[in-house]
Design an enzyme around this catalytic site. Structure first.
Site, short mmCIF file in Angstrom:
data_model
loop_
_atom_site.label_atom_id
_atom_site.label_comp_id
_atom_site.label_asym_id
_atom_site.label_seq_id
_atom_site.Cartn_x
_atom_site.Cartn_y
_atom_site.Cartn_z
N LYS A 85 45.13 43.29 26.27
CA LYS A 85 43.80 43.78 26.78
C LYS A 85 44.13 45.00 27.82
CE LYS A 85 40.70 39.76 26.73
NZ LYS A 85 42.26 39.39 26.50
N THR A 86 45.09 44.70 28.70
CA THR A 86 45.93 45.76 29.55
C THR A 86 46.39 46.25 28.70
OG1 THR A 86 45.67 43.38 30.73
CG2 THR A 86 46.90 45.68 31.48
N ASP A 130 39.97 43.94 34.78
CA ASP A 130 40.29 42.49 34.01
C ASP A 130 38.93 40.92 34.15
OD1 ASP A 130 40.99 41.06 32.13
OD2 ASP A 130 43.28 40.71 33.57
N THR A 179 37.46 36.87 28.68
CA THR A 179 38.19 35.91 27.69
C THR A 179 36.86 35.10 26.95
OG1 THR A 179 38.62 34.57 29.64
CG2 THR A 179 40.24 35.62 28.21
N ARG A 238 52.26 38.38 23.74
CA ARG A 238 52.54 37.34 24.96
C ARG A 238 53.71 36.44 24.92
NH1 ARG A 238 48.64 36.91 29.35
NH2 ARG A 238 48.20 39.02 29.73
#
Ligand code: ADE
Length: 360
Positions: A85-86, A130, A179, A238
């Site tokens: 997302k980032t 975030d 999330t 990740r």
């Protein structure tokens, strides 16, 4: 076969890192180790692997915004952690040619935190928040007028002498990431023009991510080695990138730094990451439900206390993949394991639940 990527961004990243090189200590590697995630983050849609439906939508939206000479609509990305997302916010800023400011909801505790950051924005800039579901009510209400009409209402003075001052803001784009989309209030959710879920990656996409990362870090990996790591990366880039580094450590010690299928599998076995990508916490969770609660259902708080993890980590980090892979089920009465979990953990002879049906 070694895979060499033709991704131009490899060159950019490597050059960025090499520019800081000190010939004595070779700090280009150290630099990349410290800023590992930043170093390997794709910066454009061309090098961003996966999420193709979302990328297609975004490309059109960005082109239209540029033609209109307007900022992008506010965007909300939701989905499990580690899916990019980032990274995507960075890609969008780069493609729009604007700056990106990154913060997270827990850092916006006092009204002046959110006001300060909004007032520091320049025209068309992107603000990334975030964990936006964790925004407090005051900060959320300040955001409403900022997002909708680009102004802030500020109050000065006390009780009877209180005055409201309307402060205009430059037009900006908010990208929220969460999330837990379900925990966002309706009014906040409604202010996002685009709401999109990020999906788990396929093994093929993860193998591409792994190959790209290995290229940036100068790690030699063959196709089967990349596939072996991809299989155990829980659909999450990740995690894939972290495993590349850990497997590379093992390869440096045991195989001149070269990653192949054997090296990858052995290193991941040593790390106790199994063929499904489950780690010891995942397996403890499933085993607990099977052994102590007859397969479930059992409440998440009970599970967390029994295996010594906090509820949020279990809900946000462990569960999404266990649910997606069908090993765990969420029911109104708590968590239950599936027959596949019994099979995966070799409980062939156990009987499931009160109906005492033999499973296998
Ligand atoms: N590293 C992390 N996420 C990535 C992605 N989506 N594409 C390429 N590299 C990545």
């Amino acid at each position: 076969m070694s895979i060499i990527s033709d991704d131009n961004e490899f060159q950019t990243n490597v050059h960025e890192v090499k520019a800081k090189k000190n010939p004595v200590t070779k700090p280009e590697k150290i630099e990349c180790d410290r800023n590992f995630e930043n170093c390997i983050r794709p910066k454009s849609f061309d090098s961003y692997i996966g999420q193709s439906a979302l990328k297609d939508t975004l490309k059109i939206t960005i082109e239209a915004a540029k033609k209109r000479e307007q900022p992008l609509d506010h965007l909300l990305f939701y989905g499990p952690p580690g899916l990019g997302k980032t990274t995507l916010a960075g890609v969008i800023a780069q493609e729009m040619g604007v700056d990106l400011k990154i913060t997270s909801a827990p850092a916006l505790e006092r009204p002046r935190d959110i006001i300060g950051i909004l007032m520091s924005l320049k025209g068309n800039e992107i603000l990334f928040i975030d964990e936006i579901h964790r925004l407090n009510k005051v900060a959320e209400e300040i955001l409403y007028s900022a997002m909708e009409d680009f102004y802030l209402d500020m109050t000065t003075g006390k009780s009877q002498t209180v005055k409201t001052l309307r402060v205009p803001l430059p037009k900006f784009t908010l990208i929220g990431a969460t999330t837990k989309a379900g925990e966002l209030s309706g009014p906040l959710r409604d202010r996002f023009g685009i709401i999109h879920r990020l999906e788990f990656y396929t093994e093929k996409e993860l193998a591409q991510v792994i190959t790209r990362t290995a290229g940036i870090l100068n790690i030699e990996i063959d196709e089967k080695g990349a596939n072996a790591i991809a299989r155990r990366s829980r659909g999450t880039p990740r995690i894939a990138n972290r495993l590349v580094k850990r497997v590379s450590d093992y390869a440096i010690v045991k195989n001149n730094g070269k990653i192949n299928e054997d090296i990858a599998n052995t290193a991941l076995d040593i790390l106790k990451i199994d063929e499904f990508g489950l780690d010891t916490t995942d397996r403890s969770l499933l085993r607990l439900i099977i052994e102590k609660y007859d397969g479930g259902p059992v409440g998440i708080e009970t599970i967390a206390a029994a295996i010594g993890e906090d509820v949020r980590t279990l809900e946000d980090v462990c569960e999404p993949y266990l649910l997606q892979s069908g090993l765990l089920q969420r029911t109104p009465r708590g968590r239950k394991v599936s027959p596949a979990a019994y099979r995966h953990l070799n409980y062939h002879t156990l009987k499931q639940n009160s109906n005492q049906q033999t499973l296998f």
